[in-house]
Design a protein around this motif. Structure first.
Motif, PDB file in Angstrom:
ATOM      1  N   LEU A 238      39.227  40.478  39.253  1.00 51.44           N
ATOM      2  CA  LEU A 238      39.753  40.297  40.604  1.00 51.44           C
ATOM      3  C   LEU A 238      38.697  39.743  41.554  1.00 51.44           C
ATOM      4  CD1 LEU A 238      41.933  43.515  40.956  1.00 51.44           C
ATOM      5  CD2 LEU A 238      42.634  41.222  40.245  1.00 51.44           C
ATOM      6  N   GLU A 239      37.469  40.199  41.428  1.00 52.44           N
ATOM      7  CA  GLU A 239      36.398  39.682  42.282  1.00 52.44           C
ATOM      8  C   GLU A 239      36.197  38.195  42.017  1.00 52.44           C
ATOM      9  OE1 GLU A 239      31.647  40.474  43.286  1.00 52.44           O
ATOM     10  OE2 GLU A 239      32.770  41.870  42.016  1.00 52.44           O
ATOM     11  N   GLY A 240      36.250  37.820  40.733  1.00 51.44           N
ATOM     12  CA  GLY A 240      36.111  36.416  40.373  1.00 51.44           C
ATOM     13  C   GLY A 240      37.247  35.571  40.926  1.00 51.44           C
ATOM     14  N   TYR A 241      38.471  36.109  40.887  1.00 53.04           N
ATOM     15  CA  TYR A 241      39.620  35.374  41.417  1.00 53.04           C
ATOM     16  C   TYR A 241      39.471  35.132  42.923  1.00 53.04           C
ATOM     17  CZ  TYR A 241      42.607  34.866  37.363  1.00 53.04           C
ATOM     18  OH  TYR A 241      43.128  34.461  36.173  1.00 53.04           O
ATOM     19  N   LYS A 242      38.965  36.118  43.631  1.00 50.32           N
ATOM     20  CA  LYS A 242      38.794  35.944  45.067  1.00 50.32           C
ATOM     21  C   LYS A 242      37.759  34.854  45.358  1.00 50.32           C
ATOM     22  CE  LYS A 242      38.646  38.569  49.334  1.00 50.32           C
ATOM     23  NZ  LYS A 242      38.771  39.922  49.903  1.00 50.32           N
ATOM     24  N   LYS A 243      36.653  34.855  44.627  1.00 47.47           N
ATOM     25  CA  LYS A 243      35.640  33.815  44.795  1.00 47.47           C
ATOM     26  C   LYS A 243      36.237  32.442  44.496  1.00 47.47           C
ATOM     27  CE  LYS A 243      31.615  36.687  43.614  1.00 47.47           C
ATOM     28  NZ  LYS A 243      30.535  36.903  42.600  1.00 47.47           N
ATOM     29  N   LEU A 244      37.004  32.363  43.415  1.00 51.85           N
ATOM     30  CA  LEU A 244      37.609  31.098  43.015  1.00 51.85           C
ATOM     31  C   LEU A 244      38.618  30.609  44.047  1.00 51.85           C
ATOM     32  CD1 LEU A 244      38.287  28.843  40.970  1.00 51.85           C
ATOM     33  CD2 LEU A 244      39.839  30.470  39.845  1.00 51.85           C
ATOM     34  N   ALA A 245      39.558  31.485  44.416  1.00 53.45           N
ATOM     35  CA  ALA A 245      40.620  31.090  45.346  1.00 53.45           C
ATOM     36  C   ALA A 245      40.045  30.625  46.679  1.00 53.45           C
ATOM     37  CB  ALA A 245      41.584  32.251  45.559  1.00 53.45           C
ATOM     38  N   ASN A 246      38.940  31.238  47.123  1.00 49.19           N
ATOM     39  CA  ASN A 246      38.341  30.879  48.405  1.00 49.19           C
ATOM     40  C   ASN A 246      37.446  29.643  48.321  1.00 49.19           C
ATOM     41  OD1 ASN A 246      39.587  33.035  49.683  1.00 49.19           O
ATOM     42  ND2 ASN A 246      37.866  34.421  49.354  1.00 49.19           N
ATOM     43  N   ALA A 247      37.175  29.179  47.078  1.00 52.56           N
ATOM     44  CA  ALA A 247      36.257  28.053  46.903  1.00 52.56           C
ATOM     45  C   ALA A 247      36.978  26.735  46.630  1.00 52.56           C
ATOM     46  CB  ALA A 247      35.289  28.349  45.755  1.00 52.56           C
TER      47      ALA A 247
END
Length: 385
Positions: A238-247
């Motif tokens: 989930l932390e990775g998804y947030k970084k990805l979605a915001n990038a």
């Protein structure tokens, strides 16, 4: 009206899962789980479930270990009024406490719940979407859902085939790009150059653990105007998804592997992805996913149901999409296997504009092909508690 029995059939495909060289398309799961819920008024609801059929059977038929706390789902269902769907769902959830009330337990609950909604629709003479609260849409734009081919040339041929069949959108997933995520860019580039800009392209299944690699690849895919990238990371990250979605600017989709509102709430808040993808047969059935529709709408996200088994699950997903205020796509599995294409006598079809129409008959609006069910059934059980 009372539920009197649960009937379960496990079907075995003559083919192995994957993209065989001699096949016209991808081939789906080796097994299928077909469930019927019978009532004392002669009305039977049906469902399939995109989960391991043998495990589903065990969750439903298991004997009572601790009454109303750890026992097979049959104890929570048989004898109940199907119109009390929320009460039944809560009983099933409670009865699964000790064997794990998330994951596989909710998968089995989902199948029963879908069949119950089919009963409700048939008993009232209404399509399921009406009973959910509203038939807001008559048809949903479909995307062909298949597996990645191995070469750019094969990708172009496949995309052109789906366009010739009337699809206005296509999703390729897994296979080559799961083995090597970096292959996704040239394969998608080939599709876009080969078919032009008149089809939506959707991408699935890189499933890497490398967040920076995912960001790089998704940014490159954005150059080819992909509509979304599904599960570029493993679903628990989930932390990775947030970084990805915001990038990135490309929509990020996730959620087919989750079960229950608690997990989806966590995905919405902690993962912050753009598109939520519940599989109705794994996420909690129509009772739970109906609530998820509201949650996703309030979060300003999109909900596109996952559906990769038969026309039974596709029909349930169409009713959910019809209930949504702003549906986007209906996943339309193109598997070349009898367990996908032959289980109902009134298969769902694509219209000339690339849409699939929401069934209008009572209940789910599809009817089992009992001859095909019998042909491929390798395990069968009726439980009456």
């Amino acid at each position: 009206m009372k539920i009197t029995a649960i009937e379960m059939s496990i079907l075995t495909s003559p083919f192995e899962y994957g993209m065989a060289s001699e096949a016209s398309d991808s081939r789906g799961p080796k097994y299928a789980f077909i469930l019927k819920v019978h009532t004392d008024e002669g009305i039977t609801g049906i469902a399939d479930c995109d989960s391991h059929p043998h495990i589903m059977k065990a969750f439903i038929e298991a004997p009572s270990y601790l009454h109303a706390f750890s026992e097979g789902l049959k104890y929570a269902v048989i004898g109940e009024n199907p119109f009390e769907y929320d009460k039944i769902w809560t009983k099933m959830y409670q009865s699964s406490f000790y064997q794990g009330r998330r994951g596989a337990a909710i998968h089995a609950m989902s199948a029963i719940d879908i069949a119950i909604w089919d009963i409700i629709g048939k008993a009232t003479g209404q399509p399921v979407c009406v009973m959910l609260g509203g038939r807001n849409h008559e048809k949903i734009k479909a995307y062909a859902s298949t597996l990645f081919r191995n070469t750019p040339e094969e990708m172009i041929d496949a995309a052109q085939k789906y366009r010739s069949l009337g699809f206005k959108a296509v999703k390729f997933g897994w296979g080559a790009v799961t083995e090597d995520p970096s292959r996704v860019v040239p394969l998608v580039e080939a599709i876009r150059k080969g078919i032009g800009n008149d089809m939506d392209i959707l991408v699935d299944g890189m499933w890497t653990s490398d967040v920076k690699l995912a960001i790089q690849l998704v940014k490159e895919l954005g150059n080819f105007n992909v509509f979304f990238v599904e599960e570029p990371l493993k679903s628990d990250n989930l932390e990775g998804y947030k970084k990805l979605a915001n990038a990135v600017d490309v929509r990020i989709a996730c959620g087919e592997q989750l079960a229950g509102l608690y997990e989806y709430k966590q995905l919405l808040i902690e993962g912050d992805v753009d598109i939520i993808q519940p599989d109705v047969s794994r996420a909690g059935g129509l009772t739970e996913v109906r609530k998820l529709v509201t949650m996703v709408e309030q979060a300003g996200k999109l909900l596109i149901p996952h559906a990769w088994t038969s026309d039974i699950l596709t029909a349930a997903s169409l009713h959910l999409n019809s209930y949504q205020k702003n549906p986007v796509f209906q996943e339309f599995c193109t598997n070349d296997t009898p367990l996908s294409r032959e289980l109902v006598i009134n298969p769902l079809v694509l219209d000339s504009d690339g849409y699939v129409h929401v069934p209008t008959a009572p209940g789910l609006g599809v009817e089992l092909n009992e001859e095909v069910i019998r042909k491929y059934t390798t395990d069968h059980l009726i439980v009456t508690n």
